[in-house]
Design a protein around this motif. Structure first.
Motif, PDB file in Angstrom:
ATOM      1  N   CYS A  81       0.754  -1.342  -0.024  1.00 27.00           N
ATOM      2  CA  CYS A  81       0.028   0.161   0.013  1.00 27.00           C
ATOM      3  C   CYS A  81       1.083   1.141   0.073  1.00 27.00           C
ATOM      4  CB  CYS A  81      -0.843   0.116   1.142  1.00 27.00           C
ATOM      5  SG  CYS A  81      -2.389  -0.956   1.144  1.00 27.00           S
ATOM      6  N   VAL A  82       1.738   1.408   0.944  1.00 23.55           N
ATOM      7  CA  VAL A  82       2.789   2.502   1.035  1.00 23.55           C
ATOM      8  C   VAL A  82       3.674   2.225  -0.389  1.00 23.55           C
ATOM      9  CG1 VAL A  82       4.888   3.345   2.112  1.00 23.55           C
ATOM     10  CG2 VAL A  82       3.064   2.381   3.398  1.00 23.55           C
ATOM     11  N   ASP A  87      -2.615   6.851   0.212  1.00 25.43           N
ATOM     12  CA  ASP A  87      -2.651   8.105   1.287  1.00 25.43           C
ATOM     13  C   ASP A  87      -3.540   7.367   2.404  1.00 25.43           C
ATOM     14  OD1 ASP A  87      -1.675  10.431  -0.107  1.00 25.43           O
ATOM     15  OD2 ASP A  87      -3.402  10.071  -1.649  1.00 25.43           O
ATOM     16  N   ARG A 165      -1.674   6.837   5.878  1.00 22.36           N
ATOM     17  CA  ARG A 165      -0.418   6.222   5.336  1.00 22.36           C
ATOM     18  C   ARG A 165       0.582   6.344   6.549  1.00 22.36           C
ATOM     19  NH1 ARG A 165       2.058   6.114   0.503  1.00 22.36           N
ATOM     20  NH2 ARG A 165       4.410   6.461   0.396  1.00 22.36           N
ATOM     21  N   LYS A 169       2.988   2.964   7.286  1.00 24.92           N
ATOM     22  CA  LYS A 169       4.420   2.969   7.347  1.00 24.92           C
ATOM     23  C   LYS A 169       4.832   2.675   8.642  1.00 24.92           C
ATOM     24  CE  LYS A 169       6.177   6.548   5.498  1.00 24.92           C
ATOM     25  NZ  LYS A 169       6.525   8.037   5.006  1.00 24.92           N
TER      26      LYS A 169
END
Length: 261
Positions: A81-82, A87, A165, A169
């Motif tokens: 996803c990152v 976002d 986000r 992370k």
């Protein structure tokens, strides 16, 4: 915060008969100006899960090759996803138990800047078909999380979760077998804001869950202990600024002050 991309990801293992009923129901245009992408993490399925996902409209299907475990699949989903520039991310189980139609509701607190991490709560919403034994197991593991975090949690085992986000992370999943308890403990120990959203839930009608209570407890409880002992970067807010500090360093300073007093 401007949101231009949302990634919905599904960790999946042998869900050929279910995943095709989930993906087409993922809302694609609920937030103006935001692209919604569907990502499937195929955790070494032995059936046609990957092919079924592509036929159902998944934008990307990533196969892990071997069955590494749900925790490993969710870890890979968050990482991708990152990497894909999301976002906001949302994880939903591929077993057709959770409602894709409620993705906008689960993500709304993140989109509005009111939370960093959200969980679709079955026990705040509606439940159809859950056995008493499974319900009691959910209550027990959720209570454990609530006691460890010193705040009430309704549904610590939810298979539908949203992430900013920053949360994606920072998230750390300490073991491969599962993610449910350790992910929430990790993010909340770092200081991320969590909110639960009521959802509608029904037990699967196809396939079967990999969860077996004794095995689950044997693997999850030691992982919870390891998570609690692991150092984390503590995220705090001060005058609108984000200040990061070592939680372990704070504890050490507190001990020094205590001895000095």
């Amino acid at each position: 915060m401007k949101i231009s991309k949302i990634v919905v990801f599904l960790p999946a293992y042998n869900e050929e008969n279910n995943i095709g009923q989930v993906i087409p129901r993922v809302p694609r245009d609920f937030l103006p100006g935001a692209e919604v992408e569907v990502l499937v993490i195929d955790d070494g399925s032995r059936d046609g899960t990957a092919e079924a996902a592509r036929r159902a409209g998944a934008d990307r299907v990533v196969s892990l090759g071997t069955n590494r475990g749900l925790g490993a699949a969710v870890r890979e989903g968050l990482r991708l996803c990152v990497e894909l520039g999301a976002d906001v991310g949302l994880m939903i189980d591929a077993d057709n138990e959770y409602p894709p139609e409620q993705i906008p509701e689960v993500l709304e607190p993140i989109i509005r800047g009111e939370a960093d991490y959200t969980m679709g709560s079955r026990f705040k919403g509606q439940i159809q078909g859950m056995t008493l034994v499974r319900r009691l197991g959910n209550y027990g593991f959720t209570l454990l999380q609530a006691l460890l975090l010193r705040r009430w949690i309704w549904d610590g085992q939810s298979g539908m979760r949203g992430f900013s986000r920053e949360a994606m992370k920072a998230a750390r999943i300490i073991h491969d077998y599962n993610y449910a308890q350790v992910l929430t403990l990790n993010l909340m120990r770092q200081g991320f804001r969590m909110k639960e959203i009521p959802i509608r839930y029904r037990v699967r009608t196809e396939g079967e869950s990999f969860i077996r209570f004794r095995q689950y407890a044997r693997k999850v409880l030691p992982a919870v202990w390891r998570e609690l002992r692991a150092p984390v970067e503590r995220r705090t807010g001060e005058s609108g600024l984000k200040v990061w500090m070592k939680a372990g360093r704070n504890e050490a300073e507190g001990e020094v002050r205590g001895r000095g007093g």
